[in-house]
Design an enzyme around this catalytic site. Structure first.
Site, PDB file in Angstrom:
ATOM      1  N   GLU A 245      -1.235  58.764  17.661  1.00 31.39           N
ATOM      2  CA  GLU A 245      -2.420  57.914  17.778  1.00 31.39           C
ATOM      3  C   GLU A 245      -1.912  56.593  18.320  1.00 31.39           C
ATOM      4  O   GLU A 245      -1.246  55.846  17.610  1.00 31.39           O
ATOM      5  CB  GLU A 245      -3.077  57.781  16.393  1.00 31.39           C
ATOM      6  CG  GLU A 245      -4.554  57.489  16.488  1.00 31.39           C
ATOM      7  CD  GLU A 245      -4.819  56.018  16.549  1.00 31.39           C
ATOM      8  OE1 GLU A 245      -4.899  55.494  17.695  1.00 31.39           O
ATOM      9  OE2 GLU A 245      -4.935  55.380  15.505  1.00 31.39           O
ATOM     10  N   CYS A 279      -6.908  49.313  17.152  1.00 34.68           N
ATOM     11  CA  CYS A 279      -6.594  50.052  18.379  1.00 34.68           C
ATOM     12  C   CYS A 279      -7.859  50.478  19.119  1.00 34.68           C
ATOM     13  O   CYS A 279      -7.854  50.605  20.326  1.00 34.68           O
ATOM     14  CB  CYS A 279      -5.705  51.242  18.062  1.00 34.68           C
ATOM     15  SG  CYS A 279      -6.284  52.201  16.675  1.00 34.68           S
TER      16      CYS A 279
HETATM   17  P1  NAP Z   1       5.333  50.071  16.680  1.00 35.15           P
HETATM   18  O1  NAP Z   1       6.671  49.464  16.831  1.00 35.15           O
HETATM   19  O2  NAP Z   1       4.976  51.210  17.540  1.00 35.15           O
HETATM   20  O3  NAP Z   1       5.169  50.440  15.135  1.00 35.15           O
HETATM   21  C1  NAP Z   1       4.516  51.563  14.593  1.00 35.15           C
HETATM   22  C2  NAP Z   1       5.416  52.243  13.573  1.00 35.15           C
HETATM   23  O4  NAP Z   1       6.501  52.872  14.227  1.00 35.15           O
HETATM   24  C3  NAP Z   1       6.043  51.285  12.565  1.00 35.15           C
HETATM   25  O5  NAP Z   1       6.193  51.917  11.320  1.00 35.15           O
HETATM   26  C4  NAP Z   1       7.394  51.035  13.214  1.00 35.15           C
HETATM   27  O6  NAP Z   1       8.366  50.516  12.341  1.00 35.15           O
HETATM   28  C5  NAP Z   1       7.734  52.422  13.698  1.00 35.15           C
HETATM   29  N1  NAP Z   1       8.771  52.459  14.735  1.00 35.15           N
HETATM   30  C6  NAP Z   1       9.176  51.467  15.569  1.00 35.15           C
HETATM   31  N2  NAP Z   1      10.160  51.900  16.373  1.00 35.15           N
HETATM   32  C7  NAP Z   1      10.407  53.193  16.047  1.00 35.15           C
HETATM   33  C8  NAP Z   1      11.306  54.186  16.520  1.00 35.15           C
HETATM   34  N3  NAP Z   1      12.174  53.935  17.496  1.00 35.15           N
HETATM   35  N4  NAP Z   1      11.276  55.415  15.952  1.00 35.15           N
HETATM   36  C9  NAP Z   1      10.393  55.691  14.966  1.00 35.15           C
HETATM   37  N5  NAP Z   1       9.519  54.792  14.480  1.00 35.15           N
HETATM   38  C10 NAP Z   1       9.519  53.557  15.009  1.00 35.15           C
HETATM   39  O7  NAP Z   1       4.241  48.971  16.861  1.00 35.15           O
HETATM   40  P2  NAP Z   1       4.385  47.427  16.486  1.00 35.15           P
HETATM   41  O8  NAP Z   1       5.696  46.882  16.973  1.00 35.15           O
HETATM   42  O9  NAP Z   1       4.104  47.262  15.071  1.00 35.15           O
HETATM   43  O10 NAP Z   1       3.249  46.828  17.376  1.00 35.15           O
HETATM   44  C11 NAP Z   1       3.434  46.678  18.788  1.00 35.15           C
HETATM   45  C12 NAP Z   1       2.175  46.987  19.546  1.00 35.15           C
HETATM   46  O11 NAP Z   1       1.766  48.331  19.302  1.00 35.15           O
HETATM   47  C13 NAP Z   1       0.962  46.165  19.144  1.00 35.15           C
HETATM   48  O12 NAP Z   1       0.931  44.935  19.711  1.00 35.15           O
HETATM   49  C14 NAP Z   1      -0.146  47.078  19.594  1.00 35.15           C
HETATM   50  O13 NAP Z   1      -0.404  46.921  20.951  1.00 35.15           O
HETATM   51  C15 NAP Z   1       0.374  48.440  19.347  1.00 35.15           C
HETATM   52  N6  NAP Z   1      -0.111  49.005  18.066  1.00 35.15           N
HETATM   53  C16 NAP Z   1      -1.059  49.958  18.095  1.00 35.15           C
HETATM   54  C17 NAP Z   1      -1.539  50.471  16.923  1.00 35.15           C
HETATM   55  C18 NAP Z   1      -2.579  51.528  16.880  1.00 35.15           C
HETATM   56  O14 NAP Z   1      -3.257  51.657  15.872  1.00 35.15           O
HETATM   57  N7  NAP Z   1      -2.749  52.325  17.898  1.00 35.15           N
HETATM   58  C19 NAP Z   1      -1.070  50.019  15.714  1.00 35.15           C
HETATM   59  C20 NAP Z   1      -0.074  49.046  15.709  1.00 35.15           C
HETATM   60  C21 NAP Z   1       0.386  48.559  16.893  1.00 35.15           C
HETATM   61  P3  NAP Z   1       8.490  48.905  12.258  1.00 35.15           P
HETATM   62  O15 NAP Z   1       7.320  48.457  11.485  1.00 35.15           O
HETATM   63  O16 NAP Z   1       9.768  48.663  11.555  1.00 35.15           O
HETATM   64  O17 NAP Z   1       8.486  48.382  13.671  1.00 35.15           O
END
Ligand code: NAP
Ligand code: MG
Length: 462
Positions: A245, A279
């Site tokens: 998602e 999102c």
């Molecule tokens: P993200 O890095 O994709 O985080 C989502 C989840 O994935 C978190 O639990 C994160 O851990 C984990 N994660 C990060 N790198 C990973 C890896 N290499 N392997 C496995 N899991 C990993 O997103 P974010 O940095 O929090 O946000 C960045 C951008 O993503 C936002 O600005 C937004 O545009 C988008 N976003 C979209 C949604 C949605 O609902 N579709 C939700 C959140 C963010 P950590 O928390 O430790 O990073």
């Protein structure tokens, strides 16, 4: 709200293998509010082993028993809803009223819906001379973001448990306290040891270890498209099921016959709620050229009225990211009609409710997910152009259509490349499948479609 200094594995809080911790910060005042362990690959491995050991017994329980545990879970969430709301407000920054109705309220509804679905679902059916069984996929690795911290956990764990799967959860590093509270609720609800396990930690460490663990049968991820692509690639290489998602850049299409004032007011509120960190937010408002100036005025006034009622964004990093996008919008020639890149307060990661007019479809702010309280307003000359703009991004998660006649709105919505469309401000439905077309993801969450993600079929011929 208290932080556990352990990980919830095999029915108990256990110390992590290492000593690293994650500091949790309140984004409204930048104060540290607690710390949780930063789990490592060794902790993930222990949690996956616990989940695998618990799988045969849990998969063999009668659906009515799984339904009873989910109903108990819902009841615990109801009993602890104030604590949930306060915890989400403390670590995400959402205004308390919004945390109560949405961050606590929606997961209660979703947990309740899966208690009912687990009881009612036909896990067995006759097809000609066959009996088809729907069996649990196995051990689920769930990786969740911070923007709807409890909802995103429940939207994965409740259907997984209803299906008979066991789970290891790696929640976002920004919002681990809500995840710990959820683990307490699971425990109180009498879910057997090992069926649900929690490993707090960093994405590239604990998250990656979970996604790549050979003992995980299905990875369910919500978050950024960049990380989602990597997780999908790793799952593909291992021939493992995956649900993604990802982001969105949804269009709010206001057709000329619509109630313009209402469509603009609801559209602005949609983007500003949760400080734009949704999102499925309708971040592109599409207005007919004849009504454009009026819509811009209405939107500017609505955003200004929002003013101080908006919470901060989740982190300093997110604040910097959003401000960067606002600066980029100005640099690319869009017209700022509310808000702007300056931080409105000295303390806290706040962004002013921001609206851009004269946005063209190719601008960065009309293409990329900003994930902050930033609305763009685009102009169209006819319906075909509106459709081209609405469908003209890599995303396809949600959207809205407004028209005087519902049939006219439905006809337009059917031509949109997107997974969900709200007609004339339609209400949230916890049973409606949620998920993306195009790069917004793979798979669906919520309702019966969400349950199906965690099931695989076996057919016996007679
Ligand atoms: P993200 O890095 O994709 O985080 C989502 C989840 O994935 C978190 O639990 C994160 O851990 C984990 N994660 C990060 N790198 C990973 C890896 N290499 N392997 C496995 N899991 C990993 O997103 P974010 O940095 O929090 O946000 C960045 C951008 O993503 C936002 O600005 C937004 O545009 C988008 N976003 C979209 C949604 C949605 O609902 N579709 C939700 C959140 C963010 P950590 O928390 O430790 O990073
Ligand atoms: Mg991240």
């Amino acid at each position: 709200m208290k932080a556990h200094d352990g990980l919830y594995i095999d029915g108990a809080w256990r110390p992590a293998e290492g000593h690293d911790v994650i500091e949790v910060v309140n984004p409204a005042d930048e104060q540290a509010i607690g710390q949780v362990p930063a789990g490592t690959a060794a902790d993930v491995d222990a949690a996956v082993r616990a989940a695998r050991a618990a799988l045969p017994a849990w998969a063999a329980t009668a659906p009515a028993e799984r339904a009873a545990r989910l109903a108990a879970l819902r009841d615990v969430l109801v009993a602890r809803k104030d604590e949930i709301a306060e915890t989400v407000t403390a670590e995400l920054g959402a205004p308390l009223a919004f945390s109560q109705t949405v961050h606590a309220g929606v997961p209660i509804a979703v947990a309740g819906s899966y208690a009912e679905l687990a009881a009612a679902h036909a896990f067995e059916e006759k097809v000609g001379n066959s009996t088809v069984y729907q069996e649990p996929v196995g051990v689920v690795g769930a990786i969740t973001p911070w923007n709807y911290p409890l909802h995103q956990i429940v939207a994965k764990v409740a259907p997984a448990l209803a299906a008979g799967c066991t789970v290891v959860l790696k929640p976002a590093e920004n919002t681990p306290l809500t995840a710990q509270l959820f683990a307490e609720a699971i425990h109180e609800a009498g879910v057997p040891a090992g069926v649900f396990n929690l490993v707090t930690g960093l994405g590239p460490v604990a998250g990656q270890a979970l996604a790549e663990h050979p003992g995980v049968d299905l990875v369910s991820f919500t978050g950024s498209t960049a990380v989602g692509k990597r997780i999908g690639a790793a799952a593909g290489a291992a021939v493992k099921r995956v649900a993604l998602e990802l982001g969105g850049k949804s269009a709010n299409v206001i057709l000329p016959s619509a109630d313009l004032a209402k469509a603009v007011a609801v559209g602005v509120a949609n983007v500003m709620s949760n400080s734009g960190q949704t999102c499925s937010a309708w971040t592109r408002m599409l207005v007919h050229s004849d009504q454009y100036d009026e819509a811009v005025e209405l939107a500017a006034a609505a955003a200004a009225k929002y003013g101080d009622r908006i919470g901060p964004v989740v982190s300093a990093r997110q604040q910097a990211r959003v401000r960067g996008y606002i600066e980029k919008g100005v640099a690319e020639g869009a017209r700022l009609i509310a808000g702007g890149p300056e931080a409105p307060r000295e303390k806290g990661y706040f962004i002013s409710p921001t609206v851009f007019a004269d946005v063209t479809p190719e601008m960065t702010i009309a293409q990329e997910e900003i994930f902050g309280p930033v609305l763009t307003i685009l102009r169209y000359e006819d319906e075909e152009e509106a459709l081209r703009i609405a469908n003209g991004t890599v995303y396809g998660l949600a959207g809205a259509v407004w028209a005087a006649d519902e049939g006219e709105a439905v006809a337009f919505a059917r031509r949109m490349d997107t997974g969900q469309v709200d007609i004339n401000g339609g209400r949230f439905n916890p049973l409606a499948p949620f998920g993306g077309y195009k790069q917004s993801g793979v798979g669906r969450e919520l309702g019966a479609h969400g349950l199906a993600e965690y099931l695989q079929t076996k057919s016996l011929q007679f």
